[in-house]
Motif scaffolding. Structure first.
Motif, mmCIF file in Angstrom:
data_model
loop_
_atom_site.group_PDB
_atom_site.id
_atom_site.type_symbol
_atom_site.label_atom_id
_atom_site.label_comp_id
_atom_site.label_asym_id
_atom_site.label_seq_id
_atom_site.Cartn_x
_atom_site.Cartn_y
_atom_site.Cartn_z
ATOM 1 N N THR A 1 0.846 -1.188 0.000
ATOM 2 C CA THR A 1 0.000 0.000 0.000
ATOM 3 C C THR A 1 0.887 1.245 0.000
ATOM 4 O OG1 THR A 1 -1.623 -1.236 1.281
ATOM 5 C CG2 THR A 1 -1.910 1.136 1.186
ATOM 6 N N LEU A 2 0.526 2.214 -0.821
ATOM 7 C CA LEU A 2 1.310 3.447 -0.944
ATOM 8 C C LEU A 2 0.699 4.586 -0.144
ATOM 9 C CD1 LEU A 2 2.109 3.438 -4.771
ATOM 10 C CD2 LEU A 2 3.608 2.789 -2.881
ATOM 11 N N LEU B 1 7.139 5.306 -6.102
ATOM 12 C CA LEU B 1 6.528 4.208 -6.848
ATOM 13 C C LEU B 1 7.659 3.323 -7.347
ATOM 14 C CD1 LEU B 1 4.028 2.858 -8.066
ATOM 15 C CD2 LEU B 1 4.268 4.360 -10.040
ATOM 16 N N SER C 1 -0.060 -4.235 -9.307
ATOM 17 C CA SER C 1 -0.899 -4.373 -8.107
ATOM 18 C C SER C 1 -0.064 -4.694 -6.874
ATOM 19 C CB SER C 1 -1.996 -5.419 -8.322
ATOM 20 O OG SER C 1 -1.451 -6.680 -8.637
ATOM 21 N N THR D 1 1.548 -1.434 -5.713
ATOM 22 C CA THR D 1 0.620 -0.398 -5.230
ATOM 23 C C THR D 1 -0.407 -0.897 -4.225
ATOM 24 O OG1 THR D 1 -0.824 -0.803 -7.140
ATOM 25 C CG2 THR D 1 0.816 0.964 -7.370
ATOM 26 N N THR E 1 -2.975 -2.974 -4.700
ATOM 27 C CA THR E 1 -4.310 -2.849 -5.297
ATOM 28 C C THR E 1 -4.935 -4.172 -5.736
ATOM 29 O OG1 THR E 1 -3.246 -2.293 -7.408
ATOM 30 C CG2 THR E 1 -4.011 -0.446 -6.049
ATOM 31 N N PHE F 1 -3.515 7.225 -8.173
ATOM 32 C CA PHE F 1 -2.209 7.678 -7.721
ATOM 33 C C PHE F 1 -1.720 8.771 -8.657
ATOM 34 C CE2 PHE F 1 -2.759 3.143 -7.109
ATOM 35 C CZ PHE F 1 -2.558 2.996 -5.746
ATOM 36 N N VAL G 1 5.033 9.666 -5.005
ATOM 37 C CA VAL G 1 3.569 9.695 -4.978
ATOM 38 C C VAL G 1 3.131 10.982 -4.276
ATOM 39 C CG1 VAL G 1 1.512 8.506 -4.133
ATOM 40 C CG2 VAL G 1 3.485 7.173 -4.928
ATOM 41 N N VAL H 1 -2.842 9.868 -3.249
ATOM 42 C CA VAL H 1 -3.276 8.469 -3.189
ATOM 43 C C VAL H 1 -4.743 8.436 -2.784
ATOM 44 C CG1 VAL H 1 -3.039 6.266 -1.986
ATOM 45 C CG2 VAL H 1 -1.013 7.632 -2.423
ATOM 46 N N TYR I 1 -7.441 5.159 -2.192
ATOM 47 C CA TYR I 1 -7.992 3.803 -2.263
ATOM 48 C C TYR I 1 -9.446 3.956 -1.853
ATOM 49 C CZ TYR I 1 -3.157 2.018 -2.038
ATOM 50 O OH TYR I 1 -1.829 1.734 -2.278
#
Length: 165
Positions: free
Chosen positions: A17-18, A24, A113, A116, A118, A131, A139, A142, A144
């Motif tokens: 998770t970012l 990145l 994925s 990141t 995801t 992102f 980054v 962000v 989610y």
């Protein structure tokens, strides 16, 4: 591991998770013509969108909106990544006239994925996330989404892309 919801049911996100300020890391995804594409193939300010499937109502709406608005973001490049097969992405883009947003597939390696966070484990798809990445691969924004079927915060993403250096 982060959790989100799909139609109210809990979904586990796998991968890293970012957060704002993170770098990145490199990834390899597949282009619509089955070529490889990685972070080093990008430059400048970039918006990366992950969607469950480009050929569903909310994803369709999201990608079309970015395709329409990306020119107003002055040099920002927008990529949409999903687990859809490259052939399906190419067909959808052709039918819908999407030419400004580059669609990429993570079906082969799940590399984007993992980079990141995801990958929606229970669905075998990507969650809906956004992102903004600056020219140094940092980054700067962000999102989610708590509910995968919700639309992203378009205005916040556009603003973050305009402010990135």
């Amino acid at each position: 591991m982060k959790q989100v919801k799909f139609k109210g049911s809990p979904i586990t996100l796998e991968g890293n998770t970012l957060n704002v300020g993170d770098k990145l890391t490199d990834f390899t995804v597949t282009t619509n013509d089955l070529g490889e594409f990685s972070l080093k193939d990008t430059k400048g300010i970039r918006v990366f969108l992950t969607v469950p499937s480009i050929d569903t109502p909310v994803c369709d709406m999201e990608v079309k909106r970015f395709n329409k608005e990306v020119d107003s973001l002055n040099g920002v490049t927008c990529y949409t990544i999903s687990m859809d097969l490259p052939f399906a992405q190419a067909r959808w883009c052709g039918l819908e006239g999407v030419e400004k947003v580059k669609t990429l597939s993570d079906y082969k390696n799940k590399s984007f994925s993992q980079a990141t966070g995801t990958y929606a484990k229970e669905l075998g798809l990507l969650t809906r996330a956004s992102f903004v990445v600056d020219s140094n691969n940092t980054v700067t924004f962000v999102e989610y989404l708590d509910e995968i079927t919700s639309e992203p915060s378009y205005d916040k993403i556009f603003e973050a892309a305009k402010e990135a250096k």
